[in-house]
Design a protein around this motif. Structure first.
Motif, PDB file in Angstrom:
ATOM      1  N   SER A   1      39.337  71.107  85.634  1.00 21.51           N
ATOM      2  CA  SER A   1      40.963  71.517  85.981  1.00 21.51           C
ATOM      3  C   SER A   1      42.238  71.849  85.290  1.00 21.51           C
ATOM      4  O   SER A   1      42.636  72.617  85.289  1.00 21.51           O
ATOM      5  CB  SER A   1      41.798  69.948  86.517  1.00 21.51           C
ATOM      6  OG  SER A   1      42.703  69.295  86.555  1.00 21.51           O
ATOM      7  N   ILE A   2      41.913  71.446  83.378  1.00 22.39           N
ATOM      8  CA  ILE A   2      42.318  71.674  82.554  1.00 22.39           C
ATOM      9  C   ILE A   2      42.539  73.259  82.875  1.00 22.39           C
ATOM     10  O   ILE A   2      42.967  74.185  82.962  1.00 22.39           O
ATOM     11  CB  ILE A   2      41.893  71.450  81.349  1.00 22.39           C
ATOM     12  CG1 ILE A   2      42.173  70.064  80.884  1.00 22.39           C
ATOM     13  CG2 ILE A   2      42.482  72.321  79.510  1.00 22.39           C
ATOM     14  CD1 ILE A   2      43.335  69.071  81.205  1.00 22.39           C
ATOM     15  N   LEU A   3      41.118  74.039  82.787  1.00 28.97           N
ATOM     16  CA  LEU A   3      41.096  75.436  83.051  1.00 28.97           C
ATOM     17  C   LEU A   3      41.726  76.554  83.585  1.00 28.97           C
ATOM     18  O   LEU A   3      42.090  77.691  83.544  1.00 28.97           O
ATOM     19  CB  LEU A   3      39.414  75.564  82.358  1.00 28.97           C
ATOM     20  CG  LEU A   3      39.326  75.381  80.368  1.00 28.97           C
ATOM     21  CD1 LEU A   3      36.858  75.278  80.475  1.00 28.97           C
ATOM     22  CD2 LEU A   3      39.622  75.587  79.461  1.00 28.97           C
ATOM     23  N   ARG A   4      40.966  75.746  84.881  1.00 27.36           N
ATOM     24  CA  ARG A   4      42.151  76.338  86.350  1.00 27.36           C
ATOM     25  C   ARG A   4      43.442  76.426  85.681  1.00 27.36           C
ATOM     26  O   ARG A   4      43.984  77.404  86.082  1.00 27.36           O
ATOM     27  CB  ARG A   4      41.595  75.147  87.674  1.00 27.36           C
ATOM     28  CG  ARG A   4      40.534  75.819  88.237  1.00 27.36           C
ATOM     29  CD  ARG A   4      39.738  75.194  89.572  1.00 27.36           C
ATOM     30  NE  ARG A   4      40.292  73.835  89.978  1.00 27.36           N
ATOM     31  CZ  ARG A   4      39.561  72.670  89.807  1.00 27.36           C
ATOM     32  NH1 ARG A   4      38.070  73.399  89.557  1.00 27.36           N
ATOM     33  NH2 ARG A   4      40.032  71.512  89.307  1.00 27.36           N
ATOM     34  N   GLY A   5      44.019  74.781  85.074  1.00 28.45           N
ATOM     35  CA  GLY A   5      45.473  75.175  84.701  1.00 28.45           C
ATOM     36  C   GLY A   5      45.971  76.421  84.228  1.00 28.45           C
ATOM     37  O   GLY A   5      47.248  77.007  83.989  1.00 28.45           O
ATOM     38  N   VAL A   6      44.552  76.657  82.865  1.00 31.55           N
ATOM     39  CA  VAL A   6      44.956  77.186  81.637  1.00 31.55           C
ATOM     40  C   VAL A   6      45.759  78.707  82.681  1.00 31.55           C
ATOM     41  O   VAL A   6      46.285  79.040  82.421  1.00 31.55           O
ATOM     42  CB  VAL A   6      44.413  77.954  80.555  1.00 31.55           C
ATOM     43  CG1 VAL A   6      44.089  78.863  79.644  1.00 31.55           C
ATOM     44  CG2 VAL A   6      44.875  75.546  80.353  1.00 31.55           C
ATOM     45  N   THR A   7      44.247  78.714  83.818  1.00 35.04           N
ATOM     46  CA  THR A   7      44.372  80.370  83.721  1.00 35.04           C
ATOM     47  C   THR A   7      45.464  80.360  84.695  1.00 35.04           C
ATOM     48  O   THR A   7      45.611  81.913  84.917  1.00 35.04           O
ATOM     49  CB  THR A   7      42.944  80.668  84.710  1.00 35.04           C
ATOM     50  OG1 THR A   7      42.934  79.569  85.737  1.00 35.04           O
ATOM     51  CG2 THR A   7      41.897  80.683  84.094  1.00 35.04           C
ATOM     52  N   THR A   8      46.236  79.752  85.802  1.00 35.05           N
ATOM     53  CA  THR A   8      47.114  79.251  85.917  1.00 35.05           C
ATOM     54  C   THR A   8      48.347  79.664  85.052  1.00 35.05           C
ATOM     55  O   THR A   8      49.243  81.047  85.796  1.00 35.05           O
ATOM     56  CB  THR A   8      47.496  78.608  86.880  1.00 35.05           C
ATOM     57  OG1 THR A   8      46.671  78.116  87.848  1.00 35.05           O
ATOM     58  CG2 THR A   8      48.432  78.500  88.231  1.00 35.05           C
ATOM     59  N   LEU A   9      47.890  79.673  84.675  1.00 30.79           N
ATOM     60  CA  LEU A   9      49.211  79.333  83.431  1.00 30.79           C
ATOM     61  C   LEU A   9      49.405  81.014  82.259  1.00 30.79           C
ATOM     62  O   LEU A   9      50.912  81.033  82.456  1.00 30.79           O
ATOM     63  CB  LEU A   9      49.844  78.263  82.901  1.00 30.79           C
ATOM     64  CG  LEU A   9      51.256  77.680  81.822  1.00 30.79           C
ATOM     65  CD1 LEU A   9      52.417  77.983  83.161  1.00 30.79           C
ATOM     66  CD2 LEU A   9      51.159  76.284  81.899  1.00 30.79           C
ATOM     67  N   LEU A  10      48.698  80.844  82.193  1.00 29.37           N
ATOM     68  CA  LEU A  10      48.610  81.960  81.095  1.00 29.37           C
ATOM     69  C   LEU A  10      48.997  83.379  81.721  1.00 29.37           C
ATOM     70  O   LEU A  10      48.566  84.118  82.430  1.00 29.37           O
ATOM     71  CB  LEU A  10      47.909  82.439  80.472  1.00 29.37           C
ATOM     72  CG  LEU A  10      47.035  82.785  79.475  1.00 29.37           C
ATOM     73  CD1 LEU A  10      47.597  81.793  78.392  1.00 29.37           C
ATOM     74  CD2 LEU A  10      45.437  82.765  78.718  1.00 29.37           C
ATOM     75  N   ALA A  11      49.934  84.045  80.519  1.00 23.48           N
ATOM     76  CA  ALA A  11      50.327  85.614  80.665  1.00 23.48           C
ATOM     77  C   ALA A  11      49.653  85.966  80.863  1.00 23.48           C
ATOM     78  O   ALA A  11      48.392  85.498  80.067  1.00 23.48           O
ATOM     79  CB  ALA A  11      51.288  85.885  80.073  1.00 23.48           C
ATOM     80  N   PRO A  12      49.402  87.389  81.229  1.00 22.54           N
ATOM     81  CA  PRO A  12      48.024  88.161  81.364  1.00 22.54           C
ATOM     82  C   PRO A  12      47.661  88.480  80.204  1.00 22.54           C
ATOM     83  O   PRO A  12      46.112  88.414  79.194  1.00 22.54           O
ATOM     84  CB  PRO A  12      48.781  89.567  82.441  1.00 22.54           C
ATOM     85  CG  PRO A  12      49.846  89.558  82.842  1.00 22.54           C
ATOM     86  CD  PRO A  12      50.376  87.854  82.193  1.00 22.54           C
TER      87      PRO A  12
END
Ligand code: SAM
Ligand code: TMP
Length: 408
Positions: A181-192
């Motif tokens: 869940s954390i890493l899905r969140g990171v890939t959602t939130l992180l700029a390209p």
């Protein structure tokens, strides 16, 4: 070892290699009279046979650890204050130079890192579930969301604030079992072209120093470059940099980015090769680690019993989360260590988890120096020994138990 569990990274089998027995939540300091209500779990560590992630065999519910009264304060050490200020300045000069940059910190605690960012007027958000420390940060003018970071939190932040140039977590990612869940969140939130930077105790140092007290409820994962590399790949990210850090007994700062966004540094290749050469996660290395830990346990217990027989007084220094593992694994009670001194207001006047050693302010230590101070906060040794020079001058001695039991 026969006990197994399911890997929180890849679902394969985790094999146990060390067991510390029945343990309390390490930061659950007990109000005298409420000892009977304590929570206990079995603290044991294993390694995944497929992805090599070292992890606890049992998970403690997050609400038992991180709540309104969570007592740990990042600002409790001057070395750590300088460490976070230095990193914040580095972020300001490197990653946060574009138009209206945005940084998100997971586990921002009392705002020690974000303080410098806020002062620079850069857009930021701390995500911190523990209410008391989150409010302390807010009073310093830091923007805080009182929440656990997970996928849904990331989606909400992305909708309200847009993508983050930096997502940062110190001594927090290893606390979070629900990594998918954390890493899905990171890939959602992180700029390209953004970076996800996190720093945590390094398993290589734990093995080398036999620092078994790094194992407690809050430290769910014990990262290596190899396991982080694999974890990143499985979740659509790439490990692009690593940096060894001297703080908290030896940590590594990992930088993850989207695949192809950044070039992988030579430091990653070098640390991966070092881990291979040291056979860091081989069963023989882990068995040897256990043997050395058991020797430290027996040596420290013999030393403390000897001091008791000789009528010498021993006081603990630093009511660390780490000390919960030491006191409960060894069975150290107030007959061996009369109290523990600590600067944290929320710990003072309470009893240490499980072992029930009274926690007193440093003034109790200064009023009547003991013969020995057992340095539970050994990761802050330099800072503490410098400010407590008068203790040594008065004939006092420090007891350390990593990498082996010794007196200085
Ligand atoms: N980053 C600070 C430092 O290095 O000093 C604080 C570290 S403290 C050991 C761990 C922090 O992570 C706590 O303040 C805790 O409340 C927070 N935390 C735990 N789970 C979290 C989550 N899912 N999202 C964000 N913060 C979390
Ligand atoms: P930590 O090892 O998790 O950072 O915890 C350190 C603990 O030791 C924390 O409760 C604060 C305490 N402490 C002191 O009492 N005096 C000190 O000088 C330092 C640096 C820490």
């Amino acid at each position: 070892m026969s006990a197994t569990s399911s890997c929180r990274i890849c679902d394969d089998t985790v094999h146990e290699f060390i067991d510390f027995g029945r343990q309390p939540a390490s930061d659950a300091f007990v109000t005298p009279g409420e000892e009977a209500q304590e929570f206990f779990f079995r603290l044991a560590v294993g390694i995944c046979q497929t992805c090599d992630m070292v992890q606890l065999m049992e998970e403690v519910p997050r609400e038992k650890m991180f709540h309104e009264d969570y007592p740990y304060l990042s600002s409790g050490s001057s070395v750590m204050r300088a460490h976070f200020e230095g990193l914040a300045r580095r972020f300001l000069n490197t990653e946060l130079t574009g138009d209206d940059p945005f940084i998100v910190e997971l586990g921002s605690n009392d705002g020690t890192m974000l303080h410098t960012i806020a002062q620079a007027g850069v857009r930021h958000l701390g995500v911190e579930p523990s209410g008391g420390v989150a409010e302390l940060a807010a009073t310093k003018g830091i923007r805080v969301r009182k929440d656990f970071f997970e996928e849904s939190t990331a989606t909400a932040i992305h909708s309200s604030d847009g993508a983050a140039d930096v997502i940062y977590a110190a001594n927090t990612l290893c606390h979070i079992p629900y990594m998918a869940s954390i890493l899905r969140g990171v890939t959602t939130l992180l700029a390209p072209n953004g970076v996800f930077v996190f720093e945590d105790p390094y398993f290589g140092e734990i093995v080398e120093r036999a620092s078994f007290d790094q194992v407690y409820d809050e430290h769910f994962y014990f990262f290596t470059a190899g396991s982080v590399d694999e974890m990143a790949r499985r979740h659509g990210l790439e490990l692009v940099d690593v940096e060894r850090l001297p703080v908290h007994g030896g940590e590594v700062r990992y930088t993850l980015a989207r695949p192809g966004a950044r070039q992988r540094s030579a430091a990653v290749t070098a640390l991966l090769a070092e881990e291979e050469a040291a056979r860091l996660t081989d069963p023989a290395t882990l068995a040897d680690f256990r043997t050395r830990v058991e020797k430290n346990r027996d040596d420290l217990m013999s030393f403390l019993r000897e001091q008791r027989e000789l009528g010498r007084r021993v006081v603990g220094y630093g009511a660390t989360a780490k000390s919960a593992t030491v006191t409960n694994y060894l069975g150290i009670g107030p007959d061996l260590v009369s109290f523990v001194c600590d600067t944290t207001p929320a710990k003072q006047g309470r009893l240490t988890p499980g072992a029930h050693l009274p926690v007193r302010p440093p003034s109790a230590f200064h009023e009547e120096y003991p013969d020995y101070a057992l340095l539970f906060a050994w990761n802050h040794a330099e800072e503490i020994m410098a400010k407590e020079q008068a203790f040594r001058e008065a004939g006092g001695k420090w007891i350390l138990y990593v990498p082996t039991v010794h007196v200085v």
